[in-house]
Design an enzyme around this catalytic site. Structure first.
Site, PDB file in Angstrom:
ATOM      1  N   TYR A  98       0.834  -1.206   0.000  1.00  0.00           N
ATOM      2  CA  TYR A  98       0.000   0.000   0.000  1.00  0.00           C
ATOM      3  C   TYR A  98       0.870   1.259   0.000  1.00  0.00           C
ATOM      4  CZ  TYR A  98      -3.110   3.665   1.705  1.00  0.00           C
ATOM      5  OH  TYR A  98      -3.806   4.833   1.839  1.00  0.00           O
TER       6      TYR A  98
ATOM      7  N   GLY B  75      -5.930   5.337   0.133  1.00  0.00           N
ATOM      8  CA  GLY B  75      -7.277   5.300   0.688  1.00  0.00           C
ATOM      9  C   GLY B  75      -8.146   4.339  -0.093  1.00  0.00           C
TER      10      GLY B  75
END
Length: 511
Positions: free
Chosen positions: A50, A57
């Protein structure tokens, strides 16, 4: 010279932020940061990490091409530098930078070592990024506020230097500073965390401790003014209550009053033969705002100590996402950026600071109301009653400001609003909590400044300046250098502001 080793204390923040001592970074920190960076760079190959090769998000479902991963970091920083409102003052921004530098130095973020180098340079040169008050919801950390910090680190945005607001690019060129190297996850690693709310929070605790010391001084002095009995401060009475804060406040007040000639012993007046007395002209016990100070300020002290402990734990924690663990050769995804710890502590702090301002306002009212104290003219008016007004006008300010604090002391911690396409479905509002606490503290200084001027006027009227304790006399002299004795009505606002400025910037030596 304080050294960044991944472990800071409140005292380090004080020396770096308030005394402007330069910092250095331990070589072991650079080694750890480099090792973390190298590991993440290698580990992220052929894996989905990530914020390295994904969107952010709710956009994390989109994979980013290898050729666009650097641009991704720039896009994140620029798009999230979206704050509004008033600029956060430089002292608080510098504390936020120090908190961010410390957490990145732990080696759990995978940022390039140039981040450590540039942030250290900015702190030592007192170059602080333009960061606005509004923007953070405190869940993925201080995304917006930290994006303004990151914007400066990449050589963009604006900074404050020598009190002037200027473009980062121009200042970097003048100072010979090169922007950071954006290599892997410098965008997310910089903006994902709790460092702004924590930095502001640490400064709030420093100012609160100073405020508490002045409040102890005022509470001690007012006991002298009314020649109170001293047994409510006694070791024996306060020992019967188990709370350390109460015992410490009582001890501090006893120390403050140690050489006073005004406080009285109950055994000298009321523990003697009073069989013929039906009504005592003098009070047998003082009003709560004088008699219950250890019980009121004790919880303030205990809360402040707890707040400091939690904030320092946060400062010395890894608070971004994901977390790089070089030792375990793994990257863990989670939510260390969530600011609930800080948010809750800031709400606690503003509640106890509000209580201090309420105590100061009640003590002030006691001095103002001649029907309560029976020894002073109305509004401690040293002039002609009716023609002059004494402290009447400034009481309105103290009352108004205390009321504002009471309203502001409502918690932010429980005011979560989902956002970010409901990815951030429960948030901390920690940055708002820290900034509102900052306002409450500033307000409390105004109330106590007004109380201090009134105490000094009362001492003047009662001709007690040679009878008060040496610590009260020191406070009296400090105020008198700013506010001369007055019978005629002066314009009061410059005096109030100057006394407020004095007590904010001067430590009252602990009793």
């Amino acid at each position: 010279m304080p050294e960044i080793k991944g472990k800071l204390a409140i005292a380090d923040f004080y020396s770096i932020i308030f005394e402007e001592e330069p910092i250095s970074v331990d070589q072991a920190v650079y080694n750890k940061v480099q090792e973390s960076f190298d590991f993440l760079k290698d580990f992220s190959k052929n894996k989905i990490i990530y914020g390295v090769n994904t969107g952010f998000g709710p956009m994390a479902q989109y994979k980013i091409k290898d050729s666009e991963t650097i641009q991704l970091q720039y896009n994140l920083i620029r798009s999230h530098a979206s704050g509004t409102g008033n600029p956060i003052p430089a002292k608080y921004v510098k504390a936020a930078m120090l908190a961010r530098l410390n957490t990145l130095s732990l080696g759990h973020s995978g940022v390039h070592k140039s981040v450590i180098e540039v942030m250290t340079t900015l702190i030592n040169k007192n170059i602080t990024p333009l960061i606005y008050e509004h923007g953070g919801v405190g869940a993925s950390g201080d995304l917006v506020q930290l994006a303004h910090l990151a914007l400066v680190l990449i050589g963009e945005g604006e900074v404050f230097i020598d009190g002037n607001r200027r473009s980062t690019a121009a200042v970097f060129e003048e100072e010979g500073i090169s922007p950071i190297s954006v290599e892997l996850r410098e965008g997310l690693g910089l903006i994902n965390g709790t460092s702004v709310m924590t930095g502001i929070g640490v400064v709030n605790t420093i100012y609160t401790r100073r405020l508490l010391e002045w409040m102890i001084a005022c509470s001690s002095a007012i006991n002298e003014i009314v020649e109170a009995y001293d047994d409510h401060l006694s070791f024996e009475l306060n020992l019967t209550k188990k709370h350390q804060g109460q015992r410490e406040i009582a001890r501090s007040m006893r120390s403050h009053l140690n050489d006073s000639t005004l406080t009285r012993k109950r055994e000298h007046h009321l523990y003697t033969n009073n069989n013929d007395v039906k009504v005592f002209e003098e009070k047998v016990q003082e009003y709560y705002s004088l008699r219950c100070v250890p019980q009121i300020l004790g919880p303030v002290l205990d809360t402040l100590n707890d707040v400091e402990r939690v904030l320092i734990e946060e400062v010395n924690s890894a608070n971004d996402n994901p977390i790089v663990d070089v030792k375990k050769k793994h990257v863990y995804h989670g939510g260390n950026f969530h600011g609930d710890y800080v948010s809750l502590e800031m709400d606690k702090l503003k509640i106890v600071v509000t209580k201090m301002s309420m105590l100061a306002e009640r003590q002030l009212n006691y001095l103002m109301n001649s029907k309560l104290n029976d020894i002073l003219p109305p509004f401690v008016n040293l002039g002609t009653l009716g023609l002059n007004f004494g402290m009447q006008g400034v009481q309105f300010t103290a009352t108004s400001t205390t009321a504002e604090n009471q309203m502001l002391s409502n918690p932010m911690y429980v005011h979560s609003i989902p956002n970010n396409n409901d990815n951030q479905d429960i948030v901390s509002m920690g940055t708002n909590a820290a900034l509102i606490t900052k306002k409450v503290i500033e307000n409390a200084y105004e109330v106590i400044a007004i109380e201090m001027i009134t105490i000094v006027q009362a001492i003047e009227y009662l001709e007690m300046k040679d009878k008060v304790s040496s610590k009260t006399k020191k406070m009296y002299d400090a105020v008198r250098k700013i506010v001369p004795p007055f019978k005629e009505d002066p314009v009061m606002y410059p005096y109030v502001n100057e006394v407020k400025n004095y007590i904010i910037n001067h430590q009252n030596k602990k009793s």
